[in-house]
Each structure stands twice: as C-alpha cells, then as structure tokens.
Design a protein around this motif. Structure first.
Motif, short mmCIF file in Angstrom:
data_model
loop_
_atom_site.label_atom_id
_atom_site.label_comp_id
_atom_site.label_asym_id
_atom_site.label_seq_id
_atom_site.Cartn_x
_atom_site.Cartn_y
_atom_site.Cartn_z
N LEU A 76 0.81 -1.21 0.00
CA LEU A 76 0.00 0.00 0.00
C LEU A 76 0.85 1.27 0.00
CD1 LEU A 76 -2.85 1.09 0.01
CD2 LEU A 76 -2.83 0.94 2.50
N GLY A 77 1.97 1.24 0.71
CA GLY A 77 2.84 2.42 0.76
C GLY A 77 3.36 2.82 -0.60
N GLU A 78 3.76 1.85 -1.42
CA GLU A 78 4.24 2.14 -2.77
C GLU A 78 3.12 2.74 -3.62
OE1 GLU A 78 6.15 -1.11 -4.78
OE2 GLU A 78 7.23 -1.70 -2.97
N THR A 79 1.92 2.18 -3.52
CA THR A 79 0.79 2.67 -4.31
C THR A 79 0.45 4.10 -3.92
OG1 THR A 79 -0.05 0.41 -4.37
CG2 THR A 79 -1.58 2.15 -4.98
N ILE A 80 0.44 4.40 -2.64
CA ILE A 80 0.14 5.76 -2.19
C ILE A 80 1.21 6.73 -2.68
CG2 ILE A 80 0.00 7.24 -0.13
CD1 ILE A 80 -1.39 4.86 1.27
N GLN A 81 2.48 6.33 -2.64
CA GLN A 81 3.56 7.19 -3.11
C GLN A 81 3.42 7.48 -4.61
OE1 GLN A 81 5.78 8.80 -1.13
NE2 GLN A 81 6.22 9.91 -3.00
N GLU A 82 3.04 6.47 -5.40
CA GLU A 82 2.83 6.69 -6.84
C GLU A 82 1.72 7.70 -7.08
OE1 GLU A 82 2.13 3.01 -8.85
OE2 GLU A 82 4.09 2.19 -8.29
N ILE A 83 0.65 7.61 -6.33
CA ILE A 83 -0.47 8.54 -6.48
C ILE A 83 -0.03 9.94 -6.08
CG2 ILE A 83 -2.75 9.16 -5.57
CD1 ILE A 83 -3.28 6.11 -5.39
N MET A 84 0.71 10.04 -4.98
CA MET A 84 1.20 11.35 -4.54
C MET A 84 2.11 11.97 -5.60
SD MET A 84 -0.09 12.04 -1.58
CE MET A 84 0.98 13.22 -0.79
N ASP A 85 3.00 11.17 -6.20
CA ASP A 85 3.89 11.67 -7.24
C ASP A 85 3.10 12.13 -8.46
OD1 ASP A 85 5.99 11.04 -5.59
OD2 ASP A 85 6.54 9.20 -6.66
N LYS A 86 2.08 11.35 -8.82
CA LYS A 86 1.30 11.64 -10.02
C LYS A 86 0.48 12.92 -9.87
CE LYS A 86 -1.99 9.48 -13.18
NZ LYS A 86 -2.73 8.26 -13.49
N TYR A 87 -0.14 13.10 -8.71
CA TYR A 87 -1.04 14.22 -8.52
C TYR A 87 -0.44 15.38 -7.72
CZ TYR A 87 -4.48 11.07 -10.42
OH TYR A 87 -5.16 10.23 -11.25
N GLY A 88 0.79 15.22 -7.26
CA GLY A 88 1.43 16.29 -6.50
C GLY A 88 1.59 17.57 -7.30
N GLY A 89 1.98 17.45 -8.55
CA GLY A 89 2.14 18.62 -9.41
C GLY A 89 0.82 19.32 -9.65
N MET A 90 -0.24 18.55 -9.80
CA MET A 90 -1.55 19.14 -10.02
C MET A 90 -2.02 19.92 -8.79
SD MET A 90 -3.32 15.93 -11.99
CE MET A 90 -4.92 16.63 -12.13
N LEU A 91 -1.73 19.40 -7.61
CA LEU A 91 -2.11 20.09 -6.38
C LEU A 91 -1.35 21.41 -6.23
CD1 LEU A 91 -2.34 17.07 -3.92
CD2 LEU A 91 -4.23 18.44 -4.80
N LYS A 92 -0.05 21.40 -6.57
CA LYS A 92 0.74 22.62 -6.49
C LYS A 92 0.21 23.67 -7.47
CE LYS A 92 5.02 20.42 -5.02
NZ LYS A 92 6.36 20.02 -5.42
N HIS A 93 -0.15 23.22 -8.67
CA HIS A 93 -0.69 24.14 -9.68
C HIS A 93 -2.01 24.73 -9.20
CE1 HIS A 93 -1.40 25.86 -13.60
NE2 HIS A 93 -2.58 25.28 -13.64
N LYS A 94 -2.87 23.90 -8.63
CA LYS A 94 -4.15 24.37 -8.13
C LYS A 94 -3.95 25.37 -7.00
CE LYS A 94 -8.54 22.68 -6.40
NZ LYS A 94 -9.34 21.54 -5.99
N ALA A 95 -3.02 25.13 -6.11
CA ALA A 95 -2.73 26.04 -5.00
C ALA A 95 -2.23 27.37 -5.54
CB ALA A 95 -1.71 25.41 -4.06
N HIS A 96 -1.42 27.33 -6.59
CA HIS A 96 -0.90 28.55 -7.20
C HIS A 96 -2.04 29.37 -7.80
CE1 HIS A 96 1.79 31.24 -9.30
NE2 HIS A 96 1.17 30.96 -10.44
N LEU A 97 -3.02 28.73 -8.40
CA LEU A 97 -4.15 29.43 -9.01
C LEU A 97 -5.04 30.08 -7.95
CD1 LEU A 97 -5.20 26.93 -11.80
CD2 LEU A 97 -3.97 29.08 -12.07
N LYS A 98 -5.09 29.50 -6.77
CA LYS A 98 -5.94 30.05 -5.71
C LYS A 98 -5.31 31.23 -4.99
CE LYS A 98 -8.87 26.20 -4.44
NZ LYS A 98 -9.32 25.34 -3.36
N GLU A 99 -4.02 31.46 -5.20
CA GLU A 99 -3.36 32.58 -4.54
C GLU A 99 -4.00 33.89 -4.99
OE1 GLU A 99 0.77 32.38 -5.47
OE2 GLU A 99 1.08 30.59 -4.26
#
Length: 173
Positions: free
Chosen positions: A140-163
């Motif tokens: 499960l830890g590997e799967t969660i890390q893959e999801i975090m890596d995949k969607y981490g950039g999208m979350l940063k971009h979304k946070a930047h747009l909300k500024e």
C-alpha cells in the motif's frame, strides 16, 4: 489464443508485456471447458507457494464441494474444500475454512489454481495461461507514493491558481 472471425485460434507470439496487463479487464475461465469462473475485479492477490490466485468472489459456475479435507503438506493444519467447475466437474481450486496464522489472510477466500485456468484479456481479445501472469499486489505504501507523485504537481498548480492576484495583474477599467 484470440478471436478471429468468430473462431478462437492459438497465438504463436507471446502476449504483450504481461506485467503491464490491467487485471480489471480480464475474465478467468476453466482450462477444460472454458466456463467463466471469475473476473479481474474480484482478484485480490496471489499465493505463490500454492500457485493460486485469490478471489473475493467467483461465478455460479464454481461449486464448493461439501466434503472438507485436511492436508499433510503446505496446507497442514488447514481444513478446506475443493472448488469445482459446474460444467465439467474438474477441480479448479480450494477454499480454506480454517487455517493457522501463516494462511489467515486466505481464510474464506476463493483460491483458483493457476494451472487450471486461462485468462481472457478483454483489451486484446487474447487468451493466455494464468501461469504467465503475476497477480502480486504492491504494498500500500508504494501505491500511495505513486499517487502522490502523479497528482502532487496538479495540487501545487491548483494552489498557485488560488493565490490572491497581485496588483500588477489587475487592470483598472
């Protein structure tokens, strides 16, 4: 094997990269009569020492034998029943009723014996032996890390747009 003009023919080439097959898009069939035994959505792992695929549920074409059995080998100290194909009566697996702690995760699960089944791959219309595919589940830890890596950039971009916008980006009318 694959379907060509409504008939099944044996493939001579090895099917794609078996490690990259999406297990959700496959069905499992009795090797003897091709009855459907289960689908990829019910697969929850593999027990390599028993050469079995672990299923949460199977189709009505799988019969649980009423006679309970004990074994002297790997399944020592276990009580289990055989699973048979309803159509041809061949044994296709086991279901463990009582087991020691080393097999506790397999209790009440359907264990289909890999050499007794074939897999029909829906995406490629191909039939392959279940023994040629690995059904191991990632930790499960590997799967969660893959999801975090995949969607981490999208979350940063979304946070930047909300500024809040700066004054230089706001134009007055």
């Amino acid at each position: 094997m694959e379907f060509i003009d409504y008939s099944m023919v044996q493939r001579t080439d090895h099917v794609m990269f078996l490690s990259k097959i999406d297990r959700r898009w496959m069905t499992f069939h009795c090797e003897t009569c091709n009855a459907v035994l289960g689908d990829g959505l019910s697969v929850c792992g593999e027990v390599k020492t028993m050469s079995s695929i672990v299923f949460l549920k199977v189709t009505k074409d799988v019969i649980i034998d009423e006679e309970e059995t004990e074994d002297k080998e790997y399944l020592a100290d276990c009580i289990y029943s055989f699973l048979s194909c309803r159509c041809c009566r061949s044994v296709v697996g086991k279901i463990i009723h009582s087991a020691p702690s080393r097999l506790s995760n397999c209790r009440s699960m359907f264990l289909l014996h890999k050499p007794s089944i074939n897999c029909y791959l829906l995406n490629s219309s191909s039939v392959v032996k279940a023994t040629s595919i690995s059904f191991e589940v990632k930790p499960l830890g590997e799967t969660i890390q893959e999801i975090m890596d995949k969607y981490g950039g999208m979350l940063k971009h979304k946070a930047h747009l909300k500024e809040e916008p700066t004054e230089s980006t706001i134009s007055s009318c």
